[in-house]
Design an enzyme around this catalytic site. Sequence first.
Site, PDB file in Angstrom:
ATOM      1  NE  ARG A   1      -3.653  -2.198   2.667  1.00  0.00           N
ATOM      2  CZ  ARG A   1      -3.391  -3.362   3.250  1.00  0.00           C
ATOM      3  NH1 ARG A   1      -2.186  -3.574   3.790  1.00  0.00           N
ATOM      4  NH2 ARG A   1      -4.303  -4.318   3.302  1.00  0.00           N
TER       5      ARG A   1
ATOM      6  CE  LYS B   1      -7.880  -0.631   4.863  1.00  0.00           C
ATOM      7  NZ  LYS B   1      -8.489  -0.792   3.514  1.00  0.00           N
TER       8      LYS B   1
ATOM      9  CG  HIS C   1      -5.495   0.968  -3.388  1.00  0.00           C
ATOM     10  ND1 HIS C   1      -4.687   0.846  -2.279  1.00  0.00           N
ATOM     11  CD2 HIS C   1      -6.349  -0.085  -3.327  1.00  0.00           C
ATOM     12  CE1 HIS C   1      -5.037  -0.213  -1.579  1.00  0.00           C
ATOM     13  NE2 HIS C   1      -6.048  -0.797  -2.201  1.00  0.00           N
TER      14      HIS C   1
ATOM     15  NE  ARG D   1      -3.428  -3.742  -1.175  1.00  0.00           N
ATOM     16  CZ  ARG D   1      -2.791  -4.631  -0.418  1.00  0.00           C
ATOM     17  NH1 ARG D   1      -1.476  -4.727  -0.499  1.00  0.00           N
ATOM     18  NH2 ARG D   1      -3.436  -5.428   0.404  1.00  0.00           N
TER      19      ARG D   1
ATOM     20  CG  HIS E   1      -5.730  -8.951   0.434  1.00  0.00           C
ATOM     21  ND1 HIS E   1      -4.816  -8.921  -0.582  1.00  0.00           N
ATOM     22  CD2 HIS E   1      -6.489  -7.841   0.294  1.00  0.00           C
ATOM     23  CE1 HIS E   1      -5.025  -7.841  -1.328  1.00  0.00           C
ATOM     24  NE2 HIS E   1      -6.024  -7.169  -0.808  1.00  0.00           N
TER      25      HIS E   1
ATOM     26  CE1 TYR F   1      -7.003  -3.809  -2.696  1.00  0.00           C
ATOM     27  CE2 TYR F   1      -9.058  -4.803  -1.982  1.00  0.00           C
ATOM     28  CZ  TYR F   1      -8.144  -3.779  -1.931  1.00  0.00           C
ATOM     29  OH  TYR F   1      -8.374  -2.708  -1.122  1.00  0.00           O
TER      30      TYR F   1
END
Length: 350
Positions: A201, A226, A294, A297, A320, A329
């Site tokens: 990120r 995160k 983003h 990513r 994740h 994603y």
Amino acid sequence: MATFVKTPSGTWKALIRKNGWPTTSKTFRTKCDAEDWSRRTEDEMVRGVYLSRTVSEKMTVKTALERYLSEVTPTKKPTTQRSEGVSATNLISFLGSYSLAAVSSELVASYRDHRLAQGKSNNTVRIELALLSNLFTIGIQEWGLGLIFNPVANIRKPSPGEGRDRRLSVNEEKVLLEAVDAHNNPMLGWIVRIAIETGMRQSEILNIRRSQIDLKKRIVRLFDTKNDSTRTVPLTMDATRIFTLALNNPVRPIDTDLVFFGEPGRDGKRSPYQFVKVWGGIKSALGMCDLHFHDLRHEAVSRLVEGGLSDQEVASISGHKSMQMLRRYTHLRAEDLVFKLDKMNQSETE
């Protein structure tokens, strides 16, 4: 036993004094209303379920959110703090003048529909409702506001959607990398390339310290993530080369351990390199305004899957927590799948 007093303005004030409970009072337009309220309140006291609603009736949503921003928000990550500040502004503009006791599920649903009608994305509205919901949870559990339910809990939330599927074409990647490499600060090009190579990120990349990088083992240890869980990211050959260049940056100041550093602030301390403005300018010049940082990513994670890594292996790299989020994603190119299908059929016929 309640007592009733007529005020000089013509209203009626009900006053309840009962052993074991704080003195409670409330003013009404008529004596009948005052008597009804006192009977209900005394009954709740007898049953041991009385909650004083005085604070929630006097405190507005605006005041409550300002208290939340000063007491709760500072305990969260900087990105969350900025997001909650924006969400609070939008909530206050619509709900700010209401008392907390007056906020009903119907009113919250009206706010949801109003924001969606303004063209705001489902995710934006979900984030704002999450802040409002947490405000009521804190108010009930910690602030003793006398509220008995969270009005946000029972309304329908906008669906989270399918997630973005923006991928970089070969030509887009070529011109993008050429543009960021041409910028007068080489850190911009390094950051963009690291995002594509590792799937980290933006905040994770910008907060990397030199001590977190092990070029010999080709890994980066991330502590400030995160979801607050540490993880170790393996580096490709190209990512290793880029980090080598970054660590050997000849203009690195001696007063910071940040790999990607900015100018000193008013307090004399250096914060991470900020490139939002120049990034936006480059995207605009290239006609790629729909590309978010983003998305790099997303691109990296999709490439890891296309490279043959298992879901568990990809998740350990990307961080994740669930396979469901990982799949949101991951977007595989159909043309690449066609190539793989051809290879599979060819091997079967041999």
